[in-house]
Design an enzyme around this catalytic site. Structure first.
Site, mmCIF file in Angstrom:
data_model
loop_
_atom_site.group_PDB
_atom_site.id
_atom_site.type_symbol
_atom_site.label_atom_id
_atom_site.label_comp_id
_atom_site.label_asym_id
_atom_site.label_seq_id
_atom_site.Cartn_x
_atom_site.Cartn_y
_atom_site.Cartn_z
ATOM 1 N N LYS A 1 0.890 -1.164 0.000
ATOM 2 C CA LYS A 1 0.000 0.000 0.000
ATOM 3 C C LYS A 1 0.930 1.215 0.000
ATOM 4 O O LYS A 1 1.262 1.770 1.048
ATOM 5 C CB LYS A 1 -0.929 -0.029 1.221
ATOM 6 C CG LYS A 1 -2.048 0.992 1.124
ATOM 7 C CD LYS A 1 -3.140 0.687 2.117
ATOM 8 C CE LYS A 1 -4.092 1.869 2.274
ATOM 9 N NZ LYS A 1 -4.855 2.201 1.071
HETATM 10 N N1 PMP Z 1 -7.396 -1.165 -3.182
HETATM 11 C C1 PMP Z 1 -6.858 0.054 -2.973
HETATM 12 C C2 PMP Z 1 -6.104 0.701 -4.079
HETATM 13 C C3 PMP Z 1 -7.024 0.691 -1.747
HETATM 14 O O1 PMP Z 1 -6.515 1.909 -1.528
HETATM 15 C C4 PMP Z 1 -7.773 0.057 -0.721
HETATM 16 C C5 PMP Z 1 -7.970 0.725 0.592
HETATM 17 N N2 PMP Z 1 -6.898 0.448 1.463
HETATM 18 C C6 PMP Z 1 -8.303 -1.222 -0.984
HETATM 19 C C7 PMP Z 1 -8.096 -1.796 -2.218
HETATM 20 C C8 PMP Z 1 -9.065 -1.957 0.078
HETATM 21 O O2 PMP Z 1 -8.210 -2.338 1.112
HETATM 22 P P1 PMP Z 1 -8.724 -2.521 2.608
HETATM 23 O O3 PMP Z 1 -9.965 -3.329 2.512
HETATM 24 O O4 PMP Z 1 -7.626 -3.239 3.281
HETATM 25 O O5 PMP Z 1 -8.980 -1.170 3.149
#
Ligand code: PMP
Length: 289
Positions: free
Chosen positions: A158
Site C-alpha cells: 500500500k
Molecule cells: N485497493 C486500494 C487501491 C485501496 O486503496 C484500498 C484501501 N486500502 C483497498 C483496495 C481496500 O483495502 P482494505 O480493505 O484493506 O482497506
C-alpha cells in the site's frame, strides 16, 4: 469539522510521541515527497476498537519491507501508537491514517539509505466515503489508466506511488459526475477501484477479481469469509470487462468504503439487490461486534 487538514485542533503521533496537530510537519527536502518513498494504512475505529488493527499494522510493516524501507517499530508498538493517538483526541469512532516515509537526511538523490524511515499516525472523523451511494449505488467511470504488472512495481504494497493514477482517474471520474473509477489491469482484466476492491453477483454466486496485481484488501478478505460462512459460492478469478454486462449486482469493499453498492459502471447498470444489502449490513454488524 471543516477547513484544511493542516489547520485543526488535536494530536498526531509522530516518531514516538504525540505532537500538537499543527506542529506535525516535515521538511521540504523529505525524500518521500520527491521519490514516493512512502507507505500507509487506512483503518477505521468503531466503538473504541480498530477493526483488524493488528492486521493493518502488519500490512504497513510488509509494505515498508516491499519498498526496501524497513519501519523501525514492531506491530505491537504501532498498535499502541494508534491507541494513544485515538485516546489523546478522545475518539471512539474515527478513520486512522498511519504513514511511514523516508525523511530528510544526508541523502537527497534516488538512493536514500542514510535517511531515517519515519512514522506518523493521524486520524479524523469520516462518514460514508461515497456519500449517499450506500443507499442507491455508486456510479463508476472506467479509468483510462491500467493497474500495473507486479514486475513493474510492488503491487502488493500500500504505497503512495501506486496512487498517482488513482488520483488522476478519480478526478476524471468526478468531472463526469461519477464517484469513482474502475481500473482494468495491465492484461485487460477487471481489477479494482481507486481505493476499494470490487465484487459482482450472478445467479446467486459471487465473482471477484483474483488479487494478483493489486491490493488484496482486508475488507475484501473479510467479505469473502462472510460469504463463505453464508454458504455462498465465491469465484476469485480473472474477469474480462465484457462480462460486466452479465452481472446483476456489484459492490465495492474497503476500509473507507466499507461495503458500498455500485449502481452503474460506464454504460452497465446493476441493481442494489438483496445479497448486496445483506453483505453491507452483516459487515456493519461485524465491525462493531
Ligand atoms: N485497493 C486500494 C487501491 C485501496 O486503496 C484500498 C484501501 N486500502 C483497498 C483496495 C481496500 O483495502 P482494505 O480493505 O484493506 O482497506
Amino acid at each position: 469539522m471543516a477547513g484544511s487538514y493542516e489547520d485543526r485542533d488535536g494530536w498526531i503521533w509522530m516518531d514516538g510521541k504525540l505532537v500538537e496537530w499543527r506542529s506535525a510537519q516535515v521538511h521540504i527536502l523529505t525524500h518521500a515527497l520527491h521519490y514516493a518513498s512512502s507507505v500507509f494504512e487506512g483503518e477505521r475505529c468503531y466503538n473504541g476498537k480498530i477493526f483488524r488493527g493488528h492486521d493493518h499494522s502488519l500490512r504497513l510493516l510488509k509494505s515498508g519491507e516491499l519498498l526496501d524501507m524497513p519501519i523501525p517499530y514492531t506491530a505491537d508498538e504501532i498498535d499502541a501508537a494508534k491507541d494513544a493517538m485515538l485516546k489523546a483526541n478522545g475518539w471512539t469512532d474515527a478513520y486512522v491514517r498511519a504513514v511511514a516515509w523516508r525523511g530528510s537526511g544526508e541523502d537527497m538523490g534516488v538512493s536514500a539509505r542514510r535517511n531515517p524511515v519515519r512514522l506518523a499516525i493521524a486520524g479524523w472523523e469520516w462518514g460514508n466515503y461515497y456519500g449517499d451511494a450506500k443507499m442507491k449505488g455508486a456510479k463508476l467511470d472506467i479509468a483510462k489508466w491500467k493497474r500495473p504488472s507486479p514486475e513493474t512495481i510492488p503491487t502488493a504494497a500500500k504505497a503512495a506511488g501506486l496512487y498517482m493514477i488513482c488520483t488522476m482517474s478519480k478526478h476524471a471520474a468526478e468531472a463526469k459526475g461519477c464517484s469513482d473509477a474502475l481500473f482494468m489491469d495491465y492484461r485487460g482484466y477487471v481489477a479494482e477501484a481507486t481505493g476499494a476492491n470490487i465484487f459482482f453477483v450472478k445467479d446467486g454466486e459471487v465473482h471477484t477479481p483474483l488479487a494478483d496485481a493489486f491490493l488484496n484488501g482486508l475488507t475484501r478478505q473479510t467479505v469473502i469469509g462472510m460469504l463463505k460462512d453464508k454458504q455462498i459460492k465465491v469465484h476469485e478469478r480473472h474477469i474480462m470487462p465484457e462480462e460486466l454486462e452479465g452481472f446483476e449486482q456489484c459492490w465495492l469493499t474497503g476500509t473507507a468504503a466499507e461495503v458500498t453498492p455500485v449502481g452503474q459502471i460506464g454504460d452497465y447498470t446493476f441493481e442494489v439487490g438483496a445479497l448486496t444489502r445483506d453483505i453491507a449490513e452483516s459487515y456493519e454488524k461485524l465491525v462493531r461486534a
